[in-house]
Each structure stands twice: as C-alpha cells, then as structure tokens.
Scaffold this active site. Sequence first.
Site: not given
Length: 638
Positions: A64-65, A119, A379, A533, A535
């Site tokens: 989806d990213h 995520d 965000r 995030s 990440r």
Amino acid sequence: MGKTVTEKILESHIVKGKWETGREIGIKIDQTLTQDATGTMVYLQFETMNLKKVQTELSVSYVDHNTLQSDFRNMDDHLYLQTVAARFGIYFSRPGNGICHQVHLERFGIPGKTLLGSDSHTPTGSALGMIAIGAGGLDVAAAMAGLPFYLNTPEIIGVHLTGKLQPMCSAKDIILTVLKMETVKGGVGKIYEYYGEGVKTLSVEERATITNMGAELGATTSVFPSDDRTREFLKLQKREKVWKEIHPDPDASYSRVIELKLSGIVPMIALPHMPDNVVPVMEVAGTKINQVVIGSCTNSSLNDLGVASDILDGKVISEEISLGIAPGSRQVFKTAIEHKIMNRLVSSGARILGNACGPCIGMGFAPCSEGLTLRTFNRNFKGRSGTADASVYLVSPETAAASALKGEITDPRTIKGVKKKDYSHLVMIDDSMIIKPKKDSQPVEIKRGPNIKPCPVAKPLGNDLTARILIKTEDNITTDHIMPAGSKILPMRSNIPEISKHVFESLDPDFYKKAQAAGNGIIIGGENYGQGSSREHAAIAPMFLGIRAVIAKSFARIHKTNLINFGILPLTFKNPAHYNLIDTGDEITISGIRDKLSKREELTGQIKAKSIEISLQYDLSDRFLDMVLAGGLLNMGK
Ligand code: MIC
Ligand code: SF4
C-alpha cells in the site's frame, strides 16, 4: 479487583514475566501485518530464521505504500513480497486492495486477539477490542517465528466518554482534542482505553480513527471494548462468528481518567508541523488553502467519503484548490462507486487517487511551493508531503469537504442542510485481491530484484568508544527527520547502502559525508527522540553509517527498541541540562562500556576538549542489555 479490557487481553497472552507497570512482559502474538515499505526487510530477516512457515495464527503482507512505481524498484519489491508470502504461508493483499490498517480492520481483525504490525498505525485494529501494536520490522519477523513480543507493562489511562457528538463533529475531532491535551509524547509507555456510555455512539470505523491516531500520542496502543457495535460491524463484513464481547469490569481501575463529553467536542485542526498543535477550526477559519486530500488510514472509510460527498453534492470545489480522494480499501472504493458517492465526489471536481497511502507518505499529489494543504491524515511533519516548504493541516472529512467548497479553512458547522447518513450497511465484501496461502507448503521461487540487498548486521560494541557528535537535534525529532520517506527515497527501502545516503538529509545535507569521513559517531537528541513511524530503517541506516549510540533526553517507544535491535546504545542524560553542554562536532569518550553495562553501573561521557563529564543512564531490561552487547537481535545466539 476488576479488570480493564487491556488487562483482560494482555494478561491472557503473557508468556514471559509478570504484570507489573513498567516491568517487561513477553506476550504471544496471534496475528501480524506488514506493509511493503517495511515488509521487505521483515521478510529478508525472516528468511534468515530458517523456518518453513510462519508460526502465527494469521500473517498478512500488504502492499500500500510504494505504489507509484516510477521505475522497476517498487514492483520488484511487490513481486518479492508476493513470492515470499506464498513460500511461508502468509496472506498477500495485492497492490490496489487498500491501506493495510483499513483492510485488516475490515477483513482480519478479531476481538480479544493480539496483532503486531510493522507500521506505527497498527493500533487502528484495537478499535475491534483487540490489542494491536506497532513495532519495528525485526520484532514482527520474530513474532512470525513464534517468539514473544516484549514490552513494558503499560500504564492504562481511561478515557471516559459520555454523551454524543454534535452534527458535523467527528471522531477525528475527538482524537485531535485528546492530542491537544496529551501531546505527542504524553502517551509513551501508556495504553489509552476508551470506555463509558459514549462508546456505543461511535461505530467501529469512528473508533478506528481514534485508535489510529493514538499512535501520534506515542502510546503503545489505544483500545475500545468489543460490544454490539463491534458485532454489527463484523456482521456487515460477514465475519460475525469471530465476535466476542469484551467489556471492562465495572470496578476496573485506570491509573488516570480523562473525562470527555462528546457533546462538547467541536471541529478541531492540527496546525503545522505537529499533530498536537491543535486548535478549534473556528480559530483559523478563513485561512486560504491550496489543496485538500481525503484519505489515509485515519479517515478513508465509506462514511468518511460519504459525508464528504454529501457536503459537496451538486456543488463544485473552489477554483483556488485541488481536491484528492484516496479510498482506504477496494471494498470502500467499490461500494462508493456503486452507491454514487464517487460520482458525487468526481462531479464536484475531486481527483481520484489509488486505494493506498499516496500523499500521506509523499507518494504523489504534493502541494505547491509554500502551499497550504488540508488533509484528513494523521501526520503533518515538515516535508512529509513531498514539498519542503508546504504547511499541512490535519482535519476531519467534514472540515476537509467544507473547506474544499470555500477554498479556505471552514468550520463544517457553517454548512447548513447536510444530514449525516450511515452508508456502512451498504459495504460490498470483496476478497478477490487477497491471495490466500496454500494449505500444503509448495516450492515457490522467491523473486529478488537487483535493488533488494541483504539486511546488514551490526558489529558488537567495544569496551571503549571515542566518537564525534555527528548531529545534535531538538525535541520530538521524528523518524521522518532521521530517515525521510517520499517518492524518491522510499524505493530504496530494500537497499540499506543506498538509502543510508539520505539519513538526516533535511536537517544536515552533509550528514552522510560526515558520517562516512568519521567512520563512527554519536547522535544527540532531545525529548521523545524518534517519534512517529515504526520504520527500522531509521536505526539500520544510521547503524550502517557507524552510529554506535544515541544520547537523548527521552526516546519514543518503537524507535528505542529499533535502536537496540540493531545494536545502537540508547542513553539518556542523568541531568537533562547537560544536553546544553554538548555541540555537534564534539568528540566524546565513553569508557568501560561493556564492563559497566554488565555490572549495571552508570556510564560517563567525557568531552576532553571542554573538560566536561556527563553522567549517562540507560533503561534496559536484561534481555535488551544482552542484545545491545551482542550487537543487536540478529547477532544473538551467534
Ligand atoms: C508512516 O506513516 O510514517 C509510515 C510510512 O506508514 C510508517 C512506516 C514506514 O515508514 O514504512 C509508520 O507509520 O510506521
Ligand atoms: Fe500509510 Fe499514511 Fe497510514 Fe502511514 S499513516 S500507513 S503512510 S496512510
């Protein structure tokens, strides 16, 4: 004593340790989710664990990213993810099927279960009365291997909801109100549990907007009970059989209670550049804008699109703005087409974007220079939209649509004659873009494009460390500052040597060169270092560049664990005022690290050129301490 929903679910999943606020517990993870931008690293790590299949009840890999596909790299990643999913017994949600959190809520979440996702907005799922937590990729890989997920027993904050929202006020306004009260670091180490009479007035999707943006509080998760509204939602999703009722006991106690009268909630807006910079919309009404976007995992459900289409119905958006719509899932998109929601939106001038994260992560639809953009996202960090000098405002779909009509920030309550409808009963179930894993494991060839490189492993720390301060940052530095995303950088997520060239780029364009020249280094951070995030690239890439320690006033939860997972020592100032004594470029020596850590003694940093000594602390469980000494999780047991 009675139990909260949080205690009921978490305690039934504890496999290591004892429930005691602040102490580490290990919990069993029932479900995992990954998305493509973090997922490639997760599966590269999982592959090194030499297992035949995932050990969870359910694991889903979403794409989806990285859906812009401006060259081969995004689709190569998608193919890697699809083949690796088939190999290891993982569901694969194909590109275009929607945003992981929306799809997981609709198709897979189950009350009472635990979900770990690579995520930070994984807590969206807790709207169903489950405990859904965001984590770094390596933690998710470990959970897929059947290992417990470790967290500090959270403090449970009760959010007591009474009354009912007024027309044109929404769940987004509730969570923006909570953010204003609690701030972006107020939730670290905490779970927010919503309870009280007001809960039943909110649908699961409205609850999901709230639990989604609980991530912006820094919270471990935010949770709702599982009640008749939950059952109703699952029934519409043709999944009623997974429903079970979960309520807090009447005498459950919370460490603190926030009282929220829903009838008193007014439309709220987060001003640039932090999600807690919140004021009532009426305070900034009239401000001219350039762009409006409705979408993201926070606000892209059928009712979010529906209310926007009702506000825009029969009218055309202002000439001054451009309007983008990114539906949260294919189900939402299909239903919105079938029931003319899309027709109304397109007729009013909306541009339809993919069912994906899109502009939320700087994947297209960037605003103009110095642009003001109103988004229903979660965000608004500087530069995240893809335009460095743009200003992002966060609002509800109601405020977004009303403002799109006028070309200026508009309190939606000034738009008369729109009655909110409930479209959710129309939802059209469609799993045709979800590939189920085959029952028997099959030989599957994993496709690895040329941009996919192995995940690097840290060298264990030496006993003495002398290194330069390569950067000194302020409070609330986000992982977007540390490891930026956006359409240019995201395609490098599977290639650490390449992506590491962009570490701290927006704060210091020469950071990479400086780190290369120094060979090793230390970062200085303020409060809540690494918020935002999940990440893990924000830890792996600095590790790859030789960062051995981060000294900060405090850390965000997920980032701190990511640092440890990749062998970077997270230290805090014993005296926060010492932050002021250190500057970029200083050389600092920390002696006897291994000896002192093993004996749990305090560390000292010496800046010889300034004749300064700084006491340094660490808050590490025994397991974390061993991990840091080993050089990260991937070095454990070697
Ligand atoms: C985000 O919203 O910042 C992201 C992109 O979804 C991240 C994950 C990532 O960086 O891939 C998150 O929230 O964890
Ligand atoms: Fe995607 Fe944005 Fe949600 Fe992150 S916050 S998962 S980028 S929609």
